[in-house]
Scaffold this active site. Structure first.
Site, PDB file in Angstrom:
ATOM      1  CG  ASN A  65       5.882 100.895  28.150  1.00  0.00           C
ATOM      2  OD1 ASN A  65       5.763 102.060  27.435  1.00  0.00           O
ATOM      3  ND2 ASN A  65       5.044 100.443  29.039  1.00  0.00           N
ATOM      4  CG  ASP A 105       9.128  99.192  31.340  1.00  0.00           C
ATOM      5  OD1 ASP A 105       8.699  98.204  31.296  1.00  0.00           O
ATOM      6  OD2 ASP A 105       8.293 100.296  31.418  1.00  0.00           O
ATOM      7  CG  HIS A 146       9.347 101.819  20.461  1.00  0.00           C
ATOM      8  ND1 HIS A 146       8.302 102.395  20.949  1.00  0.00           N
ATOM      9  CD2 HIS A 146       9.068 101.729  19.313  1.00  0.00           C
ATOM     10  CE1 HIS A 146       7.399 102.869  20.014  1.00  0.00           C
ATOM     11  NE2 HIS A 146       7.686 102.534  18.789  1.00  0.00           N
ATOM     12  CB  CYS A 178      33.213  93.169  16.714  1.00  0.00           C
ATOM     13  SG  CYS A 178      32.457  94.968  17.104  1.00  0.00           S
ATOM     14  CG  ASN A 229      -4.919 106.136  27.330  1.00  0.00           C
ATOM     15  OD1 ASN A 229      -4.145 106.298  28.243  1.00  0.00           O
ATOM     16  ND2 ASN A 229      -4.737 106.302  26.024  1.00  0.00           N
TER      17      ASN A 229
END
Length: 224
Positions: free
Chosen positions: A88, A90, A105, A135, A194
């Site tokens: 996730n 979040d 991720h 930069c 799940n």
């Protein structure tokens, strides 16, 4: 004390109001992932990609951790040695109290400069012409791992899974690699939690099915 490696996916945050990806109302039914979740899509239309992640970032800020996040934070603070890995983007695990989350991720609330590789806390709204604070180049993007890019911290993740006496996958479809293949690295017991069996359900030793806000707290309570 037991070493536990936990992988969480979108199903953990769904009950906090953050959309999953692959169900009938998921994000990928509303957007073409090639447009909003690939380096090529960003190169073609950075404004569209920024708009997509600006909306997701606002959704994330408005969401609150649910009972599954809270239970995993409780487990992380227990005598067990917990490696919490998440697909996730979040920050609900952190807001629930997990201080050491491995974001494979990336994170919605972080920004990345494609020119100098600097990272910083993202503003709520990002634009293609915003300059990098390090930069000054207009090369900023969400600090998100897109399709075709290598997930973060893979060596650390693989080691945590291999070392664990118990590997648990929670709320993940098991359709995105390399996360879907982590169960193959596990040397200890494996458990899938799940809403329904995932694409890799037969690779796990045990299963618990139901809403994450019900099943995860019950599992943590039994473990503690």
């Amino acid at each position: 004390m037991m070493k536990i490696a936990i992988l969480t996916g979108a199903g953990v945050s769904a009950e906090s109001g953050l959309g999953t990806f692959r169900d009938k109302d998921g994000l990928w039914t509303k957007y073409d992932l090639n447009d909003v979740a690939t380096p090529e899509g960003f190169a073609r239309n950075p404004a569209l990609v920024h708009d997509f992640y600006n909306a997701r970032r606002a959704n994330c800020v408005d969401a609150t951790p649910n009972a599954a996040h809270d239970a995993l934070a409780q487990l992380a603070e227990s005598a067990h040695e917990v490696a919490l890995i998440t697909q996730n983007v979040d920050d609900l695990h952190s807001r629930a109290g997990c201080l050491d989350v491995i974001h494979m991720h990336g994170q919605l609330r972080r920004a990345l400069c494609a020119q100098c590789d600097a990272r910083w806390d993202a503003p709520l709204v990002m634009h293609p012409d915003d300059p990098c604070p390090f930069c000054a180049q207009a090369t900023i993007r969400p600090d998100i791992v897109w399709f075709g890019e290598v997930p973060y911290h893979m060596d650390k993740i693989a080691q945590a899974v291999e070392d664990a006496a118990l590997f648990v996958a929670i709320g993940t479809s098991a359709e995105v690699y390399p996360a879907a293949g982590l169960v193959e690295l596990a040397r200890g017991k494996t458990l899938e939690i799940n809403l329904e069996p995932s694409a890799r359900a037969n690779a796990f030793d045990e299963h618990r099915f139901g809403p994450a806000t019900e099943v995860v707290p019950a599992w943590v309570a039994a473990l503690l």
